[in-house]
Design a protein around this motif. Structure first.
Motif, short mmCIF file in Angstrom:
data_model
loop_
_atom_site.label_atom_id
_atom_site.label_comp_id
_atom_site.label_asym_id
_atom_site.label_seq_id
_atom_site.Cartn_x
_atom_site.Cartn_y
_atom_site.Cartn_z
N TYR A 23 0.83 -1.20 0.00
CA TYR A 23 0.00 0.00 0.00
C TYR A 23 0.87 1.25 0.00
O TYR A 23 0.60 2.21 -0.73
N ALA A 24 1.92 1.22 0.83
CA ALA A 24 2.81 2.38 0.91
C ALA A 24 3.45 2.66 -0.45
O ALA A 24 3.49 3.80 -0.90
N SER A 25 3.89 1.57 -1.12
CA SER A 25 4.54 1.79 -2.42
C SER A 25 3.53 2.30 -3.43
O SER A 25 3.83 3.13 -4.27
N LEU A 26 2.27 1.82 -3.29
CA LEU A 26 1.21 2.28 -4.19
C LEU A 26 0.97 3.77 -4.01
O LEU A 26 0.84 4.53 -4.96
N LYS A 58 3.81 10.14 -7.06
CA LYS A 58 4.73 10.41 -8.15
C LYS A 58 3.97 10.72 -9.43
O LYS A 58 4.30 11.64 -10.17
N LEU A 59 2.92 9.89 -9.65
CA LEU A 59 2.11 10.06 -10.86
C LEU A 59 1.45 11.43 -10.86
O LEU A 59 1.42 12.12 -11.88
N GLN A 60 0.93 11.81 -9.69
CA GLN A 60 0.28 13.12 -9.57
C GLN A 60 1.27 14.22 -9.92
O GLN A 60 0.96 15.13 -10.68
N ALA A 61 2.47 14.10 -9.35
CA ALA A 61 3.49 15.12 -9.60
C ALA A 61 3.82 15.17 -11.09
O ALA A 61 3.93 16.23 -11.69
N GLU A 62 3.92 13.95 -11.67
CA GLU A 62 4.24 13.84 -13.11
C GLU A 62 3.17 14.53 -13.93
O GLU A 62 3.46 15.32 -14.84
N ILE A 63 1.89 14.25 -13.57
CA ILE A 63 0.77 14.84 -14.31
C ILE A 63 0.83 16.36 -14.21
O ILE A 63 0.65 17.08 -15.20
#
Lengths: 172, 578
Positions: B186-189, B195-200
């Protein structure tokens, strides 16, 4: 296997003294009392005993004070135990009747006990008396044989535990 | 600029709740500890239950023994007593068993090496000594005490106990492991999600920046092109005026005047194109007869295309009417023909033909107007791009790249579409396909045909903030035979109107400084003095669209004196009683 019977450890030779009862008689006195818990009487038999359990001795008393010592403070089927020496009196209110050797006063065996719910006990080697349970000596130890049929005919129920210890049951 | 918006996602209640229930390492440890505690409690409880069970079992065994040995004990049958005891010996849990007579003295019994039998006992309650249970039971028959028995059994053999504990430990271990795995995944998710949010966010910013730079580039191209075109037009106009001052030859003056007019017309058309592209230009759909419209453009086409281009009009009679903005239609057609001309630098023939396309399937009836040239054509890979705004194959200053995008915008706005077919070296055909209108075209009134001077003296309130424009319009009004008075703003106009209503018409600009704009002024006049006719002038405004929606009469700048005359008459006629 229980038919092998019980043994008294002491095999000391019986003392010829008359006054004190022999060890054999002391064991018999103890057994006489201990037959009580293993036999069931009809409740009506206690109607005239005043609530006590009566062990009666007719004829000659071989036990003397030993018998009184054995029953002191003891209860059988919840009733205090009394020892009564009949000396010719009626045995009708007794629960256990030991038939000793007849004396001159009661020369004849009390015949009116037949059919009554009274457990009669006698010495087998006596020759003069017979009871539902008879003491026998085997290998120097006191043992007993039981006439369960007679007991049943009198309305008594003898525990199988006791029957199991008898050297013989219903030999007659 | 996206920062606050995306940050707020995490501040929403749902986000907060999600964070609350998220398995952090600390939560995982807490759960594991809780599990361990539960397992410990379970073990203790289990032990207690096992102990109670063992006590009961031992008591029952003692009772059975007591019952069995009653007669042998009473009548001193030691072998029988020993036999009963021997039966217990086979049970490894029984560590010691003894039979005692009514006086509490030892009669018979056995014990394992580790424990010993007491010499004498009296009956007590069951007790636990170390890992053993000790039970004493009275031997009685018919209520008469005959002796007692003693029984000592082990609570639980060590292997069994260890097995039980290992089982519990295994379960706890598995559960802890499961929680650890779940927690870490869960933590890695969560981390991946962050990370994905930041990327977006980064991508969005980059895309925004790219769009902005594209816009700036387009603006640069556009302003470059427009400025160049306008400079040329201004050059023509200013040099024409200079030359007019130096000559008195009427024929030459006439020629120069024509040149200036053409330059001004082209300038007007250019701004019109820009506005159409920006979709800010108000659409005035009318039912038109295509043939009549295109024949009417004859002169305009000849003037725009030059001498070496021949226009071949093939317009059959009986074309269905269409509902479009006529001036936009003309601009679109002009744009297509201008492109056709540019495709034929050596000259050639432009064929304009039109035909009715009867409905097929779900398609409604349509009219197709095609412009074909025999020019260079368009390479296949460029066809998709030609309608894009600012796309141009011409050099900087030669084209704005807005021509065909105006055509596209016009066609879409009219409910139709543009098709383009081209074969490099053979020529291009651009087709406008416009849905048929069920209405009949209005009989066009030739505004210019009416004589402008045949009007009685009327007084017009002119509301215009620009001095030069005001001066020119005043001149035009005088030329048309009107009297006029000028107000510099809508507010000033209201003050003047409140003094006296002595005007036959109010002619107002749209965008002006002050509290009111031209639109507000017209609405107020309509509300307070409904008999006073009004006319709005505008070159460009988003409000122009709403003006046309409100049925407010509108004059589009720049306009010719004939247009002004016609609109003034129409506005006046509208408010005439009867």
């Amino acid at each position: 296997m229980a038919a092998l019977g019980a043994f008294v450890v002491a095999a000391i030779t019986v003392s010829p003294l008359m006054a004190a009862p022999s060890l054999e008689d002391a064991v018999k006195a103890s057994y006489l009392f201990k037959f009580g818990p293993f036999v069931d009487w009809p409740p009506s038999t206690f109607a005239n005993t005043g609530g006590s359990f009566q062990i009666c001795i007719s004829g000659q008393d071989p036990f003397g004070s030993v018998m009184d010592e054995v029953v002191r403070g003891q209860r059988i089927h919840g009733r205090p135990v009394t020892v009564r020496r009949l000396s010719g009196a009626s045995p009708l209110d007794c629960q256990i009747l030991f038939l000793g050797k007849p004396t001159k006063t009661d020369a004849k065996m009390p015949s009116d006990v037949a059919g009554q719910p009274i457990l009669t006990v006698a010495d087998a080697d006596d020759g003069t008396t017979s009871g539902m349970i008879e003491f026998v000596l085997q290998g120097g130890r006191v043992r007993f044989q039981i006439d369960d049929g007679a007991a049943r005919a009198s309305g008594l129920r003898i525990s199988s535990k006791l029957l199991g210890l008898a050297v013989a049951v219903d030999k007659r | 600029m996206n920062e606050p918006a995306s940050a707020s996602i995490f501040d929403q209640p749902a986000g907060r709740a999600a964070r609350l229930f998220a398995i952090t390492p600390r939560a995982a440890i807490l759960i594991a500890v809780a599990l361990l505690g539960a397992a410990f409690m379970l073990a203790v409880q289990n032990d207690r239950l096992v102990r109670a069970e063992k006590l009961r079992q031992a008591a029952v065994q003692a009772q059975i023994l007591a019952e069995s040995v009653a007669a042998p004990l009473a009548f001193d049958d030691k072998p029988a007593t020993r036999e009963y005891l021997a039966a217990l010996r086979s049970n490894p849990e029984v560590k010691a068993a003894g039979v005692y007579n009514e006086k509490g003295a030892f009669v018979a019994g056995f014990s394992t090496a580790e424990v010993s039998l007491p010499a004498a006992i009296h009956v007590t309650l069951p007790s636990i000594s170390g890992r053993d249970v000790i039970v004493t039971e009275q031997v009685a028959q018919g209520g008469t005490a005959l002796g007692s028995v003693y029984l000592r059994t082990s609570l639980e053999s060590w292997p069994r106990r260890a097995l039980r504990y290992v089982g519990i430990a295994l379960v706890v271990l598995m559960a802890s492991l499961l929680i650890a795995v779940l927690g870490s995944s869960y933590a890695s998710l969560r981390e991946a999600h962050a990370k994905l949010q930041a990327e977006i966010r980064t991508r969005e910013q980059a895309e925004e920046a790219l769009r902005q730079s594209q816009k700036m580039e387009a603006m640069g191209q556009l302003t470059g092109g427009v400025a160049h075109d306008f400079n040329n037009l201004l050059m023509v106009a200013s040099s024409g005026l200079d030359l007019m001052e130096r000559t008195s030859d009427p024929a030459k003056i006439e020629r120069l005047k024509n040149g200036i007019r053409q330059a001004v017309d082209r300038g007007a058309k250019l701004t019109q194109q820009l506005l159409t592209f920006a979709r800010r230009s108000p659409m005035h759909p009318e039912i038109i007869d295509i043939g009549q419209r295109i024949y009417g453009m004859d002169a305009l086409l000849d003037r725009s295309l030059g001498e070496h281009i021949v226009v071949d009009l093939r317009l059959p009679s009986g074309l269905w009417p269409i509902e479009v903005d006529p001036s936009q239609f003309e601009v679109a057609l002009l744009n297509i023909t201008l492109n056709a001309r540019d495709a034929m630098p050596q000259g050639g023939t432009i064929v304009i033909d039109a035909e009715n396309v009867a409905s097929a399937g779900n398609e409604p009836d349509q009219v197709r107007i095609s412009v074909s040239d025999s020019g260079t054509g368009i390479p296949a890979d460029m066809i998709a791009q030609v309608f894009e705004p600012f796309f141009t194959t011409k050099g900087v200053g030669q084209g704005t790249g807005l021509g065909l995008s105006q055509v596209y915008g016009f066609a879409r706005a009219s409910g139709g579409e543009v098709r383009i077919e081209s074969e490099p070296g053979r020529g291009t055909t651009v087709s406008l396909v416009i849905p048929r209108s069920q209405k009949l075209p209005a009989i066009p009134e030739r505004a210019a045909a009416t004589t402008p001077a045949a009007v009685k003296q009327q007084c017009i309130l002119l509301v215009e903030d620009d001095d030069h424009v005001a001066e020119m319009i005043t001149e035009m009004l005088v030329a048309l035979g009107y009297e006029s008075e000028r107000a510099v703003s809508a507010d000033a106009a209201m003050v003047r109107l409140e003094q006296s209503i002595s005007f036959d018409l109010v002619l107002s600009d749209m965008v002006m400084p002050g509290k009111r704009n031209g639109m507000d002024l017209v609405r107020e006049i309509n509300a307070r003095w409904p008999k006073v006719p009004t006319l709005l002038m505008t070159g460009y405004s988003a409000a122009a669209a709403s003006a046309s929606n409100d049925n407010i009469r509108l004059l589009l700048k720049p306009f010719a004196i004939e247009d002004l005359s016609a609109q003034l008459e129409a506005a006046s006629a509208e408010k005439q009683p009867g």
